[in-house]
Structure formats: C-alpha cells, structure tokens
Design a protein around this motif. Structure first.
Motif, PDB file in Angstrom:
ATOM      1  N   ALA A 133       0.855  -1.193   0.000  1.00  0.00           N
ATOM      2  CA  ALA A 133       0.000   0.000   0.000  1.00  0.00           C
ATOM      3  C   ALA A 133       0.886   1.236   0.000  1.00  0.00           C
ATOM      4  O   ALA A 133       1.905   1.282   0.695  1.00  0.00           O
ATOM      5  N   THR A 134       0.511   2.217  -0.774  1.00  0.00           N
ATOM      6  CA  THR A 134       1.256   3.470  -0.791  1.00  0.00           C
ATOM      7  C   THR A 134       0.332   4.596  -1.260  1.00  0.00           C
ATOM      8  O   THR A 134      -0.866   4.396  -1.436  1.00  0.00           O
ATOM      9  N   THR A 135       0.906   5.759  -1.438  1.00  0.00           N
ATOM     10  CA  THR A 135       0.124   6.953  -1.765  1.00  0.00           C
ATOM     11  C   THR A 135      -0.363   6.928  -3.209  1.00  0.00           C
ATOM     12  O   THR A 135      -0.078   5.994  -3.969  1.00  0.00           O
ATOM     13  N   ASP A 136      -1.090   7.968  -3.582  1.00  0.00           N
ATOM     14  CA  ASP A 136      -1.674   8.079  -4.908  1.00  0.00           C
ATOM     15  C   ASP A 136      -0.637   7.838  -6.005  1.00  0.00           C
ATOM     16  O   ASP A 136       0.537   8.180  -5.855  1.00  0.00           O
ATOM     17  N   GLU A 137      -1.092   7.268  -7.104  1.00  0.00           N
ATOM     18  CA  GLU A 137      -0.168   6.907  -8.182  1.00  0.00           C
ATOM     19  C   GLU A 137       0.564   8.111  -8.760  1.00  0.00           C
ATOM     20  O   GLU A 137       1.671   7.982  -9.283  1.00  0.00           O
ATOM     21  N   SER A 138      -0.033   9.280  -8.684  1.00  0.00           N
ATOM     22  CA  SER A 138       0.603  10.484  -9.224  1.00  0.00           C
ATOM     23  C   SER A 138       1.455  11.207  -8.189  1.00  0.00           C
ATOM     24  O   SER A 138       2.099  12.213  -8.517  1.00  0.00           O
ATOM     25  N   SER A 139       1.500  10.714  -6.963  1.00  0.00           N
ATOM     26  CA  SER A 139       2.250  11.402  -5.907  1.00  0.00           C
ATOM     27  C   SER A 139       3.746  11.232  -6.102  1.00  0.00           C
ATOM     28  O   SER A 139       4.225  10.236  -6.645  1.00  0.00           O
ATOM     29  N   GLU A 140       4.482  12.230  -5.655  1.00  0.00           N
ATOM     30  CA  GLU A 140       5.942  12.162  -5.757  1.00  0.00           C
ATOM     31  C   GLU A 140       6.488  11.022  -4.913  1.00  0.00           C
ATOM     32  O   GLU A 140       7.484  10.387  -5.276  1.00  0.00           O
ATOM     33  N   THR A 141       5.842  10.728  -3.786  1.00  0.00           N
ATOM     34  CA  THR A 141       6.276   9.625  -2.922  1.00  0.00           C
ATOM     35  C   THR A 141       6.315   8.313  -3.689  1.00  0.00           C
ATOM     36  O   THR A 141       7.326   7.595  -3.676  1.00  0.00           O
ATOM     37  N   TYR A 142       5.219   8.009  -4.381  1.00  0.00           N
ATOM     38  CA  TYR A 142       5.166   6.756  -5.133  1.00  0.00           C
ATOM     39  C   TYR A 142       6.053   6.795  -6.363  1.00  0.00           C
ATOM     40  O   TYR A 142       6.781   5.838  -6.658  1.00  0.00           O
ATOM     41  N   GLN A 143       6.004   7.888  -7.113  1.00  0.00           N
ATOM     42  CA  GLN A 143       6.771   7.957  -8.354  1.00  0.00           C
ATOM     43  C   GLN A 143       8.267   7.796  -8.105  1.00  0.00           C
ATOM     44  O   GLN A 143       8.961   7.078  -8.833  1.00  0.00           O
ATOM     45  N   GLN A 144       8.771   8.445  -7.052  1.00  0.00           N
ATOM     46  CA  GLN A 144      10.200   8.319  -6.785  1.00  0.00           C
ATOM     47  C   GLN A 144      10.547   6.954  -6.199  1.00  0.00           C
ATOM     48  O   GLN A 144      11.642   6.435  -6.421  1.00  0.00           O
ATOM     49  N   ALA A 145       9.616   6.362  -5.449  1.00  0.00           N
ATOM     50  CA  ALA A 145       9.847   4.994  -4.974  1.00  0.00           C
ATOM     51  C   ALA A 145       9.911   4.046  -6.166  1.00  0.00           C
ATOM     52  O   ALA A 145      10.746   3.126  -6.209  1.00  0.00           O
ATOM     53  N   ARG A 146       9.048   4.266  -7.134  1.00  0.00           N
ATOM     54  CA  ARG A 146       9.047   3.436  -8.336  1.00  0.00           C
ATOM     55  C   ARG A 146      10.339   3.598  -9.131  1.00  0.00           C
ATOM     56  O   ARG A 146      10.916   2.617  -9.624  1.00  0.00           O
ATOM     57  N   ILE A 147      10.796   4.828  -9.259  1.00  0.00           N
ATOM     58  CA  ILE A 147      12.045   5.090  -9.983  1.00  0.00           C
ATOM     59  C   ILE A 147      13.217   4.389  -9.311  1.00  0.00           C
ATOM     60  O   ILE A 147      14.017   3.709  -9.952  1.00  0.00           O
ATOM     61  N   ALA A 148      13.318   4.570  -7.994  1.00  0.00           N
ATOM     62  CA  ALA A 148      14.424   3.951  -7.259  1.00  0.00           C
ATOM     63  C   ALA A 148      14.363   2.430  -7.358  1.00  0.00           C
ATOM     64  O   ALA A 148      15.384   1.756  -7.585  1.00  0.00           O
ATOM     65  N   ALA A 149      13.171   1.859  -7.204  1.00  0.00           N
ATOM     66  CA  ALA A 149      13.029   0.405  -7.274  1.00  0.00           C
ATOM     67  C   ALA A 149      13.441  -0.127  -8.642  1.00  0.00           C
ATOM     68  O   ALA A 149      14.051  -1.206  -8.746  1.00  0.00           O
TER      69      ALA A 149
END
Length: 325
Positions: A133-149
C-alpha cells in the motif's frame, strides 16, 4: 476648524505609521505553502518561529494551507506565490505547458518500506508478487519509490500489487494485515515503527546504492511560476536562505524536533515515536541547491521518461538559481 484638521492629520499620520512598510513600497508578504501536520514540512513554520530564524524584516511570510493536488492551480491563480514540487510531478506539468520552476531546496526523499514486526520479509525483493500500500499513483512519494526500485530491478507496476490510497487508509490496511508492506513518508513511518513495525529499506538508500551517489536524493524543492521568480529574485534568494537555515538547524541539532513533535502530527502519548524523530527525520531536511542536486533532478526525470512515468523529458530545465539557467 484648525483643531479638527489637526486631529485628522494626526490620525492619518498614526495610520501611516501602522501601515509603515506597506505604504513605503515594501515587498508584500510571500504567500508560501503551509504543509499540514503529519508531513515533514510542517516543522518549518514551527521551527522558524520558535528559534527566530527569520531575521530579515523585509521577508514577510503568509503561510497558506495548500492542497498538493491543487497547488498548481493555486500558483497559477496567484493565491499562492511559493509551493513545493518534486521533479517527476513538475516534469509532467512542464510537458503540458506549465512554467513552474524549482528554485531552492525543501526536502530530501524520506520514503520508507515497512513490514510488520513478525513479517518474514527482509528486503524489497522479498515482496515480489506481494501486496504493498502506498500513496496516490501520481504522488511524488510513489513515483520516486518506483524510480528507485526500477534501478534495482523491481517494477512496482508489474512485480508487486500496489494499492493506492490516502496515508490514513493505507495505514489501516497495513495494521489489519490486508497488505504485506507499506511505502510511506515521515513522520508516519516513525509512528508505525514505534508501534512495532520493521523498516526494510529507505528509498534514498536504494537510490544511492544504485547510482553510487552519497547524498540522499531530493524529493521536493521550493517552486514558483517563472514570472514570479523573475520578478522577485531577491525575495526568492532570501526565502532559499531561510529554508537553508531552518533545515540546517535540524541537521545540526536534530533534537530540536522534540519540542515541536505535536506540531508535526504526533500525539502526546507517542513518546517512543517522538524519541525516534531526531535520528530518523533529520536527514529529510535539504540544504544544498547546486549542480549535484540538479544532476539528481535530471536523473530522476530521465529514469521517469524511460519507465513511461512521464511522456518525455521536458525540453526545458525544471530548476533555476545557484547558477542554473
């Protein structure tokens, strides 16, 4: 008649004295975003006021409650002068014609991967095929987690099931055991750890290990419309210096967070979480705004484009200041 004229003149003089700088042509107060309690940025106003860090009488701040989802509208409408944006979200807007630019540091990435205390999972790779579970798909929190992963071979869009929701809803799912892990920001992460959850990764550490960099990557920077920035360069520079002072205070004296724990969202009985704040939250406060930070922003945008998170790398740079064009 002369007495009446004297009284009127004296009254006008008194009003002029009260208005003072405004009538003298002083710069108006900067309408700056006020992050809500429960976010790392909510410490800014409290620390600035508590420690008297705004020593420049010409820099007046009007803290405005700003919804991250509406910040672009607020900036464009002129109800907000300065907000905060991350590279990925801003790149998306830039590709749509927005001329908002980053001009100073705000927060480094402080996203955390958490599992329950009795979980068998020890690292992000253990969660392949599981539910997060994480924040909205457009949120910087998720987007940067996705980039790093993605830099360590994990595609959050394909390799795991991701449930997007509000931090409160995500936390409820996590604590009920409906998801295997949660990716969240501070101070929520610290509150969950204090209740027995276990941290298995920091997004910043994943980024550093994959890129060979030594500094935590930026998450959010100060942002404004380019027109406002160009018309208020001196004010913008003072604001950058102020944010560097307050963030620098936290980095030098992490214990300063203890006195404002309630103002960043902790409850009075969360003493264990409060005790963890200095060591866990201090690295989130960014102080650098230079070529090394710009290189990180460019890299974040480049990877986002490769992943398809954004349509393309914007034709213009997303940042200004400190020698940037």
């Amino acid at each position: 008649m002369q007495r009446r004229q004297f009284i009127q003149a004296a009254g006008a003089a008194a009003l002029g004295a009260l208005a003072g700088p405004a009538l003298a042509g002083a710069a108006p107060a900067v309408r700056i975003t006020l992050p809500s309690p429960g976010s790392a940025g909510s410490a800014w106003r409290a620390l600035i006021e508590r420690h008297g860090l705004n020593t420049d009488p010409s820099l007046s701040l009007n803290w405005v409650t700003a919804d991250p989802g509406k910040m672009q509208v607020q900036l464009s409408a002129g109800s907000l002068d300065v907000g905060v944006f991350g590279a990925v979200g801003l790149a998306t807007l830039a590709n749509r014609g927005s001329d908002i630019v980053l001009f100073g540091p705000a927060l480094n990435n402080h996203g955390r991967w958490l599992v329950r205390g009795d979980s068998p999972f020890r690292k992000p790779a253990d969660l392949l095929g599981k539910t997060i579970a994480t924040t909205d798909e457009s949120s910087e929190t998720y987007q940067q987690a996705r980039i790093a992963a993605s830099l360590i071979g994990i595609d959050l869009k394909k390799d795991v099931k991701v449930i997007h929701g509000s931090p409160t809803a995500n936390l409820a799912l996590f604590e009920r055991g409906d998801v295997d892990a949660i990716i969240t920001l501070e101070p929520t992460a610290t509150r969950v750890v204090a209740r027995g959850a276990r941290e298995i990764a920091r997004v910043a550490d994943i980024w550093k290990q994959a890129t060979g960099q030594h500094e935590d990557p930026i998450l959010l920077g100060l942002a404004a419309n380019r027109a406002w920035y160009e018309a208020n360069r001196a004010t913008a520079a003072k604001l950058v210096a102020l944010l560097q002072r307050v963030n620098g205070l936290v980095r030098r004296e992490p214990a300063s967070l203890l006195a404002i724990a309630s103002q960043i969202g902790l409850k009075p009985d969360e003493t264990k979480a409060a005790g963890l704040l200095p060591s866990r939250l201090a690295p989130a406060y960014a102080t650098r705004w230079d070529e090394s930070v710009f290189a990180v922003i460019d890299k974040q945008v480049e990877v986002a484009a490769k992943l398809g998170v954004i349509d393309r790398v914007p034709s213009r740079k997303l940042y200004v200041g400190a020698g940037a064009a």
